[in-house]
Enzyme design. Structure first.
Site, short mmCIF file in Angstrom:
data_model
loop_
_atom_site.label_atom_id
_atom_site.label_comp_id
_atom_site.label_asym_id
_atom_site.label_seq_id
_atom_site.Cartn_x
_atom_site.Cartn_y
_atom_site.Cartn_z
N LYS A 184 -15.68 23.32 149.60
CA LYS A 184 -14.47 22.51 149.84
C LYS A 184 -14.09 22.52 151.33
O LYS A 184 -14.62 23.31 152.10
CB LYS A 184 -13.33 23.00 148.94
CG LYS A 184 -13.67 22.87 147.43
CD LYS A 184 -13.63 21.44 146.94
CE LYS A 184 -14.24 21.10 145.61
NZ LYS A 184 -14.06 21.90 144.44
C1 LIG Z 1 -14.01 21.87 142.86
C2 LIG Z 1 -13.13 21.11 141.92
C3 LIG Z 1 -12.28 21.75 141.00
C4 LIG Z 1 -12.37 23.21 140.71
O1 LIG Z 1 -12.11 24.03 141.79
P1 LIG Z 1 -12.35 25.60 141.65
O2 LIG Z 1 -11.61 26.16 142.81
O3 LIG Z 1 -13.84 25.80 141.73
O4 LIG Z 1 -11.81 26.03 140.34
C5 LIG Z 1 -11.39 21.00 140.27
N1 LIG Z 1 -11.34 19.66 140.39
C6 LIG Z 1 -12.16 19.00 141.23
C7 LIG Z 1 -12.04 17.52 141.33
C8 LIG Z 1 -13.09 19.70 142.00
O5 LIG Z 1 -13.94 19.03 142.80
#
Ligand SMILES: *Cc1c(COP(=O)(O)O)cnc(C)c1O
Length: 390
Positions: A184
């Site tokens: 991210k």
């Molecule tokens: C990465 C992601 C999540 C989950 O995030 P985590 O921190 O791994 O739980 C949820 N929604 C979307 C759209 C994502 O891309």
């Protein structure tokens, strides 16, 4: 061709992050404590949020939002099929029923018109995903939520740094859920943040640590009391100070990382904008895009190969790619449980079949960016259909 593989989204970690983590390790306080507090305060300042709660993941933040809002069996939650499984799995975890509606063809965000049409007396919430970092139409969704007395929860996993009509994503009083997973825009390895108003955050804070009446960190701090009460069967969703140490320094460099993402995207847009085989991403006038993902779509009839072959060709040139996302309704569990057919959400399905995400990370060098552009140009040229002359 490159002689080393270019990963799809490598994290950018500097000496500052490393030193901050070492400082935490030497401090004697590893889990939820002073650095988690500091990170939450900095994050709330950055996003102009009324408040922020650090959690173990965005998935945890989404689940806590639903539980804190008392959404459960018998309730319906409307969301998009074009998202990661987490956005829908949490609805199942809460015991509620996911209701999918199709996306807009340009942004691939949830379509407010389809949301309104799917509202029933059982609808309790809308989970809106800011796909790729392009904000959803918040004004339209807020109006629907207010008119029908349902909650709006933002899945802002892609949208740290995005804004809508000048308001940062996360600045509202409704829950917004952020991810600090390794790929991210801001990472703590694993981690998440929930923003929203005080009452929501207080309830979520309790649920994030077993439903205890006070935080472990105040129990063990100087003058802390040993006594606590369990007021609800909560979860183990707290963030550690080791993660927060990374987050504090990632946030310090965040603006420069976002600028680098925007510069890379500008280079891509210029290079791919004139290529008839490709549809480049859009940005509506009233938003700031967070550019978590750079998603291109292949134009049918302009290539002799399909999306899967296109990915093979790009990967064969040592460039990593991904696909965001395999639509929820074609995953076996969901298709079986709700009887969804692939063409129930035709915009999501048809765009899924022609999309791929190209490498995008502030860690990429100018040469990395040129390598991606060259690979895409070479593959589209080699796969161009032969056009009849005159
Ligand atoms: C990465 C992601 C999540 C989950 O995030 P985590 O921190 O791994 O739980 C949820 N929604 C979307 C759209 C994502 O891309």
């Amino acid at each position: 061709m490159r002689d080393t593989f270019l990963p799809f989204a490598p994290p950018l970690i500097g000496e500052e992050e490393i030193n901050e983590v070492v400082d935490t390790l030497k401090s004697g306080w590893l889990t939820t404590g002073p650095k988690t507090r500091k990170f939450a305060e900095q994050f709330a300042t950055y996003t102009q949020a009324p408040g922020a709660l650090t959690v173990s993941s965005c998935t945890a933040a989404l689940h806590l939002s639903l539980v804190a809002l008392e959404i459960g069996p018998g309730d319906e939650v409307i969301t998009t099929p074009l998202t990661f499984a987490a956005s829908v799995n949490v609805i199942e975890h809460a015991g509620a029923k996911p209701v999918l509606v199709d996306v807009e063809a340009d942004t691939l965000n949830i379509d407010p018109v389809a949301v309104e049409a799917a509202i029933t007396p059982a609808t309790k919430a809308i989970i809106a995903v800011h796909y790729a970092g392009h904000p959803v139409e918040l004004d339209a969704l807020r109006k629907i939520a207010a008119d029908h007395n349902v909650h709006l929860i933002e899945d802002a996993a892609h949208a740290i740094g995005a804004s809508y009509k000048g308001e940062p994503v996360g600045s509202g009083s409704n829950p917004a859920c952020f991810s600090f997973y390794a790929t991210k825009n801001l990472t703590t390895g694993e981690g998440g943040m929930l923003t929203g108003d005080d009452a929501l955050l207080e309830r979520a804070r309790q649920l994030s640590l077993h439903g205890m009446s006070r935080e472990a960190w105040s129990r063990y701090a100087a003058g802390g009391k040993w006594a606590y009460d369990i007021v609800a069967p909560g979860f183990k969703y707290n963030m550690t100070d080791i993660q927060a140490a990374l987050g504090i320094q990632q946030l310090n460099r965040f603006e420069s990382m976002q600028q680098r993402r925007a510069d890379i995207v500008a280079r891509y847009q210029l290079a791919f904008g004139g290529n008839a085989a490709l549809q480049t991403p859009v940005t509506r006038d009233h938003v700031t895009h967070a550019w978590h993902l750079y998603v291109i779509r292949l134009n049918e009839g302009e290539l002799t190969i399909d999306r899967n072959q296109f990915i093979e060709e790009i990967n064969g040139r040592n460039i990593g790619t991904s696909v965001h996302f395999i639509p929820i309704h074609i995953h076996s569990y969901y298709a079986r449980k709700y009887g969804w057919q692939p063409d129930d959400f035709p915009v999501a399905l048809s765009n899924y079949g022609r999309m791929l995400s190209l490498p995008l990370s502030p860690r990429m060098s100018d040469q990395d960016v040129e390598d991606v552009i060259d690979a895409v140009a070479a593959v589209t040229a080699a796969a161009a259909p032969r056009k009849m002359a005159g």
